[in-house]
Design a protein around this motif. Sequence first.
Motif, PDB file in Angstrom:
ATOM      1  N   LEU A   1      -3.757  29.010  59.223  1.00 41.28           N
ATOM      2  CA  LEU A   1      -4.224  30.083  58.354  1.00 41.28           C
ATOM      3  C   LEU A   1      -5.466  29.656  57.580  1.00 41.28           C
ATOM      4  O   LEU A   1      -6.410  30.438  57.413  1.00 41.28           O
ATOM      5  CB  LEU A   1      -3.103  30.469  57.374  1.00 41.28           C
ATOM      6  N   SER A   2      -5.493  28.421  57.121  1.00 40.41           N
ATOM      7  CA  SER A   2      -6.624  27.937  56.323  1.00 40.41           C
ATOM      8  C   SER A   2      -7.928  27.909  57.124  1.00 40.41           C
ATOM      9  O   SER A   2      -9.007  28.166  56.581  1.00 40.41           O
ATOM     10  CB  SER A   2      -6.329  26.529  55.797  1.00 40.41           C
ATOM     11  N   LEU A   3      -7.827  27.623  58.405  1.00 45.54           N
ATOM     12  CA  LEU A   3      -9.024  27.464  59.234  1.00 45.54           C
ATOM     13  C   LEU A   3      -9.364  28.701  60.061  1.00 45.54           C
ATOM     14  O   LEU A   3     -10.379  28.704  60.766  1.00 45.54           O
ATOM     15  CB  LEU A   3      -8.833  26.268  60.185  1.00 45.54           C
ATOM     16  N   ALA A   4      -8.542  29.746  59.976  1.00 47.26           N
ATOM     17  CA  ALA A   4      -8.682  30.873  60.897  1.00 47.26           C
ATOM     18  C   ALA A   4     -10.050  31.533  60.820  1.00 47.26           C
ATOM     19  O   ALA A   4     -10.691  31.803  61.848  1.00 47.26           O
ATOM     20  CB  ALA A   4      -7.579  31.897  60.634  1.00 47.26           C
ATOM     21  N   LEU A   5     -10.534  31.822  59.611  1.00 52.18           N
ATOM     22  CA  LEU A   5     -11.809  32.529  59.479  1.00 52.18           C
ATOM     23  C   LEU A   5     -12.970  31.673  59.980  1.00 52.18           C
ATOM     24  O   LEU A   5     -13.874  32.162  60.680  1.00 52.18           O
ATOM     25  CB  LEU A   5     -12.032  32.947  58.029  1.00 52.18           C
ATOM     26  N   TYR A   6     -12.958  30.397  59.617  1.00 49.55           N
ATOM     27  CA  TYR A   6     -13.996  29.499  60.115  1.00 49.55           C
ATOM     28  C   TYR A   6     -13.919  29.375  61.632  1.00 49.55           C
ATOM     29  O   TYR A   6     -14.954  29.364  62.325  1.00 49.55           O
ATOM     30  CB  TYR A   6     -13.857  28.125  59.467  1.00 49.55           C
ATOM     31  N   ALA A   7     -12.691  29.310  62.165  1.00 50.71           N
ATOM     32  CA  ALA A   7     -12.518  29.207  63.615  1.00 50.71           C
ATOM     33  C   ALA A   7     -13.092  30.421  64.321  1.00 50.71           C
ATOM     34  O   ALA A   7     -13.700  30.295  65.394  1.00 50.71           O
ATOM     35  CB  ALA A   7     -11.034  29.049  63.954  1.00 50.71           C
ATOM     36  N   GLY A   8     -12.933  31.604  63.731  1.00 49.89           N
ATOM     37  CA  GLY A   8     -13.495  32.806  64.334  1.00 49.89           C
ATOM     38  C   GLY A   8     -14.997  32.718  64.469  1.00 49.89           C
ATOM     39  O   GLY A   8     -15.575  33.105  65.500  1.00 49.89           O
TER      40      GLY A   8
ATOM     41  N   ALA B   1      -5.623  27.213  65.418  1.00 52.58           N
ATOM     42  CA  ALA B   1      -6.601  28.063  64.734  1.00 52.58           C
ATOM     43  C   ALA B   1      -7.792  28.355  65.631  1.00 52.58           C
ATOM     44  O   ALA B   1      -8.382  29.448  65.562  1.00 52.58           O
ATOM     45  CB  ALA B   1      -7.068  27.380  63.445  1.00 52.58           C
ATOM     46  N   PHE B   2      -8.150  27.403  66.498  1.00 53.08           N
ATOM     47  CA  PHE B   2      -9.298  27.582  67.390  1.00 53.08           C
ATOM     48  C   PHE B   2      -8.876  28.093  68.766  1.00 53.08           C
ATOM     49  O   PHE B   2      -9.525  28.975  69.333  1.00 53.08           O
ATOM     50  CB  PHE B   2     -10.046  26.259  67.538  1.00 53.08           C
ATOM     51  N   ALA B   3      -7.788  27.547  69.320  1.00 51.96           N
ATOM     52  CA  ALA B   3      -7.404  27.886  70.697  1.00 51.96           C
ATOM     53  C   ALA B   3      -6.763  29.263  70.801  1.00 51.96           C
ATOM     54  O   ALA B   3      -6.988  29.981  71.781  1.00 51.96           O
ATOM     55  CB  ALA B   3      -6.445  26.824  71.240  1.00 51.96           C
ATOM     56  N   GLY B   4      -5.959  29.641  69.804  1.00 58.51           N
ATOM     57  CA  GLY B   4      -5.212  30.888  69.896  1.00 58.51           C
ATOM     58  C   GLY B   4      -6.062  32.132  70.101  1.00 58.51           C
ATOM     59  O   GLY B   4      -5.824  32.921  71.035  1.00 58.51           O
TER      60      GLY B   4
ATOM     61  N   GLY C   1      -8.982  22.849  73.293  1.00 55.50           N
ATOM     62  CA  GLY C   1      -7.753  23.200  72.592  1.00 55.50           C
ATOM     63  C   GLY C   1      -6.515  22.878  73.409  1.00 55.50           C
ATOM     64  O   GLY C   1      -5.532  22.336  72.885  1.00 55.50           O
ATOM     65  N   ILE C   2      -6.537  23.218  74.715  1.00 58.16           N
ATOM     66  CA  ILE C   2      -5.386  22.924  75.576  1.00 58.16           C
ATOM     67  C   ILE C   2      -5.164  21.423  75.670  1.00 58.16           C
ATOM     68  O   ILE C   2      -4.027  20.937  75.637  1.00 58.16           O
ATOM     69  CB  ILE C   2      -5.585  23.526  76.980  1.00 58.16           C
TER      70      ILE C   2
ATOM     71  N   VAL D   1     -12.835  38.729  64.887  1.00 51.45           N
ATOM     72  CA  VAL D   1     -11.773  39.730  64.767  1.00 51.45           C
ATOM     73  C   VAL D   1     -10.460  39.189  65.321  1.00 51.45           C
ATOM     74  O   VAL D   1      -9.394  39.403  64.742  1.00 51.45           O
ATOM     75  CB  VAL D   1     -12.178  41.037  65.476  1.00 51.45           C
ATOM     76  N   MET D   2     -10.526  38.448  66.440  1.00 50.47           N
ATOM     77  CA  MET D   2      -9.299  37.866  66.993  1.00 50.47           C
ATOM     78  C   MET D   2      -8.720  36.802  66.052  1.00 50.47           C
ATOM     79  O   MET D   2      -7.509  36.609  65.996  1.00 50.47           O
ATOM     80  CB  MET D   2      -9.566  37.264  68.369  1.00 50.47           C
ATOM     81  N   SER D   3      -9.581  36.129  65.308  1.00 50.64           N
ATOM     82  CA  SER D   3      -9.077  35.162  64.332  1.00 50.64           C
ATOM     83  C   SER D   3      -8.400  35.861  63.162  1.00 50.64           C
ATOM     84  O   SER D   3      -7.371  35.395  62.664  1.00 50.64           O
ATOM     85  CB  SER D   3     -10.220  34.266  63.834  1.00 50.64           C
ATOM     86  N   VAL D   4      -8.975  36.977  62.713  1.00 52.80           N
ATOM     87  CA  VAL D   4      -8.295  37.770  61.680  1.00 52.80           C
ATOM     88  C   VAL D   4      -6.974  38.288  62.232  1.00 52.80           C
ATOM     89  O   VAL D   4      -5.940  38.275  61.550  1.00 52.80           O
ATOM     90  CB  VAL D   4      -9.196  38.929  61.210  1.00 52.80           C
ATOM     91  N   ASN D   5      -6.988  38.738  63.491  1.00 55.52           N
ATOM     92  CA  ASN D   5      -5.758  39.171  64.144  1.00 55.52           C
ATOM     93  C   ASN D   5      -4.736  38.035  64.159  1.00 55.52           C
ATOM     94  O   ASN D   5      -3.540  38.250  63.901  1.00 55.52           O
ATOM     95  CB  ASN D   5      -6.077  39.620  65.566  1.00 55.52           C
ATOM     96  N   SER D   6      -5.219  36.820  64.444  1.00 55.55           N
ATOM     97  CA  SER D   6      -4.330  35.661  64.446  1.00 55.55           C
ATOM     98  C   SER D   6      -3.748  35.405  63.060  1.00 55.55           C
ATOM     99  O   SER D   6      -2.571  35.069  62.913  1.00 55.55           O
ATOM    100  CB  SER D   6      -5.092  34.428  64.933  1.00 55.55           C
ATOM    101  N   MET D   7      -4.572  35.579  62.029  1.00 55.37           N
ATOM    102  CA  MET D   7      -4.089  35.407  60.655  1.00 55.37           C
ATOM    103  C   MET D   7      -2.979  36.408  60.347  1.00 55.37           C
ATOM    104  O   MET D   7      -1.950  36.071  59.751  1.00 55.37           O
ATOM    105  CB  MET D   7      -5.227  35.606  59.663  1.00 55.37           C
TER     106      MET D   7
END
Length: 415
Positions: A66-73, A132-135, A88-89, A357-363
């Motif tokens: 969650l902490s890195l999600a926005l930066y990861a996006g 946070a990056f791979a998802g 990531g894999i 957007v996918m990172s926000v979705n992940s959050m």
Amino acid sequence: MSEPTYSNNAIAAVKIPEYRSLLAGRFCFITALRMLGTLVGWWMYELTNAPLAIGLIGLAEVIPALSLALYAGHVIDVSEKRKLLLKGIFGYLCCSLLLLLISTRYFNTNTTKTIVIAGIYTVIFISGIIRAFAGPIFGAIIGQMVPRVILQNAITWNQGTYLSASVVGHASAGFCIALFGNTGTLGIVAGLLSVALFMLSKIKSKPAASTSVNKRTWESVREGLNFVYNTKEVLGALSLDLFAVLFGGAVAMIPVYARDILHVGPIGFGWLNAATDFGSILMVITLTIFPLKTQQGKKLLFVVAGFGLCIIVFAISKIFWISFAALFVSGLLDAISVVVRGTIVQLKTPDEMRGRVMSVNSMFINSSNELGQFESGVMAKLLGVVRSVIFGGTMTLLVVIITWFKAPTLRKMEY
């Protein structure tokens, strides 16, 4: 050379060879992750006999994710996505090998139980950073891989692959734990991740959109957040799923139900873990052949309410087959929710913003699973296991009622 033409039918997206490689790789990847999650929950409960310890697994993963999600996006949008996905894999593969080492008899003989538990939490925390990056990359890549006219079909196949892998992972983990123990199961997980790495390496390069490359990090992050906030259908669908999954996280307590309430052992534990996904697969197959064509927003609200009712039935059941049936029906309903939400997000998002957007979705969605796991562990500690799951189902119903009146745009939405 002209672009290939794909008819808009049930297998339109699967006709694309590159997309088939993505589905195969994702199947192995998700199977491995579901086996890993199932095993770690069972393993931790064996070590501690504490439901809260299961909840802390979710917290250990969700904090970095969650902490890195926005930066990861932002990173996803400005990076070549294939290379980032493969990194990531590979990171997940390293984590599975670390857990395999921790599970060995040699490690357990020469260390204390406290060190073993701390080691598990540490590896899970590292996997949260990787996630946070791979998802979000899978969702971001799909939009670049298939023509927009068959995007809904691709999303449905992607979700079917995800759910099929979840069933195989959840169910087989229980059997593998019973047959091969924790160490043998982790060896299988590492093997599946290796196959996933190979299949996903066949994907073509997916460069960043030119409009994303030169943006500053905060400017890029803020643009993604503004897009989600201002697109009310996306915001409403994500918020609904966030709270439904957060409070409806009965799956987190399945190890307790399997061992102490239903008394079905690791094999029954595996079947209960897979029940939701069995239902989801059946519904995704149905939606592939007969897609929803009208009133998708209203149907989304109804199925989430039904999901909450299923969680309450599971909470109070003391009979294995009733518990299995409740989880199975919850999977049927959850599949509709996931397909509708995924279609909204993909259709509304421009290519240059997919990573953010996918990172926000992940959050909103993926992290809510782990937060829900933590919430379930805390509430089980405070209220007891059964009452905590009843509380979660009831809160899901309340969220639907509030959303019905507060989000009329979502309720009236059609695509």
